[in-house]
Design a protein around this motif. Structure first.
Motif, PDB file in Angstrom:
ATOM      1  N   PRO A  16       0.822  -1.210   0.000  1.00 52.22           N
ATOM      2  CA  PRO A  16       0.000   0.000   0.000  1.00 52.22           C
ATOM      3  C   PRO A  16       0.854   1.257   0.000  1.00 52.22           C
ATOM      4  O   PRO A  16       1.932   1.291   0.588  1.00 52.22           O
ATOM      5  N   PHE A  17       0.384   2.271  -0.699  1.00 53.42           N
ATOM      6  CA  PHE A  17       1.053   3.559  -0.849  1.00 53.42           C
ATOM      7  C   PHE A  17       2.342   3.453  -1.669  1.00 53.42           C
ATOM      8  O   PHE A  17       2.989   4.464  -1.924  1.00 53.42           O
ATOM      9  N   GLY A  18       2.710   2.248  -2.083  1.00 52.33           N
ATOM     10  CA  GLY A  18       3.857   2.072  -2.970  1.00 52.33           C
ATOM     11  C   GLY A  18       3.401   1.605  -4.333  1.00 52.33           C
ATOM     12  O   GLY A  18       3.785   2.160  -5.362  1.00 52.33           O
ATOM     13  N   GLU A  19       2.565   0.552  -4.329  1.00 51.67           N
ATOM     14  CA  GLU A  19       2.056   0.008  -5.582  1.00 51.67           C
ATOM     15  C   GLU A  19       0.585   0.332  -5.817  1.00 51.67           C
ATOM     16  O   GLU A  19       0.085   0.175  -6.916  1.00 51.67           O
ATOM     17  N   TYR A  20      -0.091   0.732  -4.787  1.00 48.66           N
ATOM     18  CA  TYR A  20      -1.463   1.216  -4.964  1.00 48.66           C
ATOM     19  C   TYR A  20      -1.783   2.190  -3.840  1.00 48.66           C
ATOM     20  O   TYR A  20      -1.133   2.195  -2.791  1.00 48.66           O
TER      21      TYR A  20
END
Length: 566
Positions: free
Chosen positions: A350-354
């Motif tokens: 989360p927050f990296g890839e979505y």
């Protein structure tokens, strides 16, 4: 005021000026948490881990649950702030936000550690609580973030072989138990210097015996199994910024070129032809399914090397291109070759890839608009076959999640592959932390492990966790190595997640009180007719439904009511 009201006032009273002791404890906890990072890569001083555990246990010893929460928060803040310093590459606020969220897990952890600190067998319960904390942090929210576990600080220590028995949870438990026993020895020594020496010696011996048990664990022989030669391609990523079209094209060009270098060396006799080749995650940031030019470029490189290649690519998941898949593709050479079996990354960051809650967060924080599209998770296990070799493939951060790796190995993977893209984190130490986790997994699953990274660090690791070949950061290079295929399953793979479930549950029950938990369960069961036992029914009502009547029944009811009141 009744006792309950007094308790509420004590917990929710208006905060005043912190005492000198509270400030001192907060500062010490902050330092101890930050010091724990010295046990992790790239420093890798593994003895610091049990020492930091001992220091934390000492700080919460005999404290109230409230004070334990305070100590836990500051210990977690010191640890997480330093651990996730590599997130600063995303700009101001990223490191601070993740560090704060991760440190919140240490608040209930500190409460539990303080609660059990003076109970019988306190070191045992505290070691279990470390597993409980990591269990929660690795799963919630959004699938959790399984980074910075105590076990991952031990890729080459006496504790490491225990991974083959019970995985990362058992190693975390062992490290924490060793540290808690050291703390207990100090407590006994301070309490009774004359007559307590024998107990101190026993506790210190116990702290040393725990890691020594690792020497009794038989590990997979690196020389057993059928030989197979695998080449890793590290094409390097140009430093021209993030998300630019030129960089996407350059990334693909660099990996094609390095594959062609390998093919040229094979023809000239400088290199031995491998059985298969592995590209890193996002070796192509462009979709070969929708762009024929990209597909032709990759096919030419695969034909040139003449063996199957595992290609990492970003694939459009919808026509608009707003959602994408992180995919590994088995690409075969020849006229009848091309794109074959695939594995899509299942555990996203989360927050990296979505971006969770995209519609809300992009309005509140404009910088989130820099993440133009979301990856969507795939399905299934990372088990692929290339040139007759069945591999267990996990993509980048997935190597930190127990179930993802275990499912791929138990699914038939004979060699563990970790295609990764850590280009954004060069120079921060993150790539070495991930390499340490890959080394740990090699021991846990008894597999030769190979990590292929876009810009570093790529490495070849034997089943004992030893690095046999390694690249540097920002290098264009290939590694061509003979490894061994293995089909044996370690005890850790056989027992699966059960050690974690048991240890985490024991820690939780110890924190809330075993007696209190049993009473709560009994009262809950009594409220549900389907779970009532004869002991749960009211006196005078054997069937559990009839209301009591008559003097004898009234007397029994009064007795039961008094019992419940007590």
């Amino acid at each position: 005021m009744d006792e309950a009201g007094t308790r509420r006032r004590r917990w929710f009273r208006r905060p005043g000026r912190p005492s000198a002791e509270a400030v001192r404890l907060a500062a010490l906890a902050l330092l101890a948490g930050a010091a724990l990072n010295l046990a992790f890569a790239p420093v890798g001083w593994w003895p610091v881990a049990p020492i930091a555990v001992a220091a934390f246990s000492a700080m919460v010893s005999g404290r109230t649950g409230r004070r334990g929460m305070l100590i836990g928060f500051w210990f977690g803040t010191g640890f997480c702030w330093v651990m996730f310093q590599w997130l600063r590459v995303f700009g101001p606020g990223a490191q601070e936000a993740v560090g704060l969220v991760e440190s919140l897990y240490f608040i209930p952890f500190g409460w539990g550690m303080a609660r059990v600190s003076l109970t019988r067998f306190a070191p045992l319960w505290q070691a279990c609580l470390w597993v409980t904390e990591e269990y929660g942090r690795s799963r919630w929210p959004f699938g959790g973030f399984s980074w910075g576990r105590l076990a991952f600080s031990q890729p080459d220590s006496p504790f490491t072989p225990l991974a083959a028995v019970g995985g990362a949870p058992l190693v975390t438990f062992a490290v924490a138990l060793s540290g808690a026993l050291l703390w207990r020895a100090v407590v006994v020594l301070r309490r009774d210097r004359r007559d307590g020496l024998r107990w101190v010696a026993a506790l210190v011996a116990g702290a040393l015996v725990v890691p020594a048990l690792g020497f009794a664990v038989p590990l997979q022989n690196p020389d057993s199994g059928t030989p197979v030669r695998i080449a890793l391609i590290q094409g390097n990523v140009p430093r021209v910024g993030f998300g630019r079209d030129e960089q996407e094209a350059a990334v693909l060009d660099n990996h094609v070129k390095e594959t062609e270098v390998l093919a040229a060396d094979i023809r000239s006799g400088k290199a031995v032809k491998p059985d298969l080749v592995v590209w890193p995650e996002n070796g192509s940031d462009m979709d070969p399914y929708s762009d024929p030019g990209v597909a032709d470029q990759i096919q030419q490189a695969v034909d040139d090397v003449g063996v199957p290649v595992l290609v990492g690519a970003v694939i459009n998941a919808n026509a608009a291109g707003t959602n994408v898949l992180n995919r590994l593709i088995v690409w075969t050479p020849g006229a009848d070759g091309g794109m074959g079996a695939t594995y899509d990354k299942t555990h996203l960051v989360p927050f990296g890839e979505y971006l969770p809650f995209r519609d809300i967060l992009t309005k509140m924080i404009k910088r989130f608009n820099m993440i133009p599209r979301d990856f969507v998770p795939g399905h299934g296990k990372g088990v692929l076959t290339l040139g007759g070799v069945t591999v267990a493939a996990v993509i980048c951060f997935e190597v930190a999640y127990d179930d993802v790796v275990r499912n791929a190995v138990k699914g038939g993977g004979q060699v563990l592959l970790v295609p990764s893209n850590n280009a954004s984190y060069m120079g921060t130490g993150q790539t070495y932390q991930q390499l340490a986790i890959a080394r740990f997994r090699a021991v846990e699953h008894g597999r030769w492990t190979m990590e292929a990274a876009t810009s570093g660090v790529s490495a070849v690791i034997d089943p004992h966790g030893k690095i046999l070949a390694q690249t540097g950061e920002y290098q264009a290079r290939y590694l061509d190595t003979q490894v061994r295929r293995n089909t044996a399953i370690t005890l850790a793979d056989r027992v699966g997640a059960w050690p974690e479930y048991v240890l985490a549950l024991l820690g939780l029950l110890a924190a809330i009180g075993l007696g209190g938990a049993a009473t709560t369960l009994r009262r809950t069961r009594a409220l549900i007719p389907a779970f009532r036992t004869p002991a749960d029914t009211l006196p005078g009502a054997p069937d559990g439904d009839r209301a009591p009547s008559g003097p004898a029944d009234d007397a029994d009811l009064q007795t039961a009511a008094k019992g419940r009141a007590r």
